[in-house]
Enzyme design. Sequence first.
Site, PDB file in Angstrom:
ATOM      1  CB  CYS A 131     117.717  74.317  99.069  1.00 51.49           C
ATOM      2  SG  CYS A 131     118.980  75.587  98.785  1.00 51.49           S
ATOM      3  CG  ASP A 163     114.524  79.355  92.763  1.00 51.59           C
ATOM      4  OD1 ASP A 163     115.489  80.129  92.908  1.00 51.59           O
ATOM      5  OD2 ASP A 163     114.469  78.224  93.268  1.00 51.59           O
ATOM      6  CG  HIS A 186     115.316  78.787  96.421  1.00 48.16           C
ATOM      7  ND1 HIS A 186     115.575  77.755  95.551  1.00 48.16           N
ATOM      8  CD2 HIS A 186     116.075  78.538  97.528  1.00 48.16           C
ATOM      9  CE1 HIS A 186     116.445  76.922  96.088  1.00 48.16           C
ATOM     10  NE2 HIS A 186     116.763  77.380  97.290  1.00 48.16           N
TER      11      HIS A 186
END
Length: 295
Positions: free
Chosen positions: A172, A229, A264
């Site tokens: 991330c 995502d 994600h």
Amino acid sequence: MSDPNGPSPEFDSLAPSISFTRRSFIVSALGAGFALSVQPIMAQTLITTDTDGLTCSEIKIPVADGALPAYFARPNAGKKFPTILVIQEIFGVHEHIKDVCRRLAKQGYLAIAPELYARQGDPRQYTNIQELMNQVVSKIPDAQVMSDLDACTAWAKGNGGDETRLGITGFCWGGRITWLYSAHNPQVRAGVAWYGRIVGDKNALTPRHPIDVGAALHGPVLGLYGGQDQGIPLDTVAAMRGVLASGTTASKESAIVIYDDAPHAFHADYRPSYRKEAAEDGWKRLLAWFKANGI
């Protein structure tokens, strides 16, 4: 792909130079558990790696303005271990990030996860993700992060690590940093960026993003992204592929894998976003990527 001369001078313009002064870090020690903003934890999928055969502990990395808390893990036996920098998510160095270090140590690496928010705030204290982003994450200068990671690399060299076999991986927020650091430090042989943001707003603290440095990588990067995502549009991933193809040898050797059905944070086994198949495949690719690039 390594270079004894250290970080690239042409990349010093990543952010304005930082004037370091000795100060008390807001975070002076790592805590146990997870940030409050990611509760509840998905205990049924949480992976826990034991410490058998490993040396693991919290350490303090000397930096220009004090000491940066970090977690490290390495095998008990041996020396001159290939070194992997493990870069945190927005939630800081918590149990999952520590476990990633132990997983790498089981594979023969010296893994270091520095708490890169230590000067700006403690991510463990925030119950709201947006508040964490506004009060802490948005205040982290990229130049500070690059300098701290250089310090981690220097610490590894003096504590059993092999600076000629240096890799980096991040998740991330840390995925974005993985791209940036691979363009910053000529010693990086390879990186693996898990769902790191490719584009973004530019300001004095974050003047460049991966799309801006993708053509100038020192070590090839493997990008691992989720097709579902919602925060990283696939057109930006496609644009990054184009940038890589036009860059340095290391850029051209880079690769991006998209897991069509993954969201994600699909590697985060402590969160509902975890996708076992994609996470396990990505981990196998990570290990193979590092080995293929001499780490």
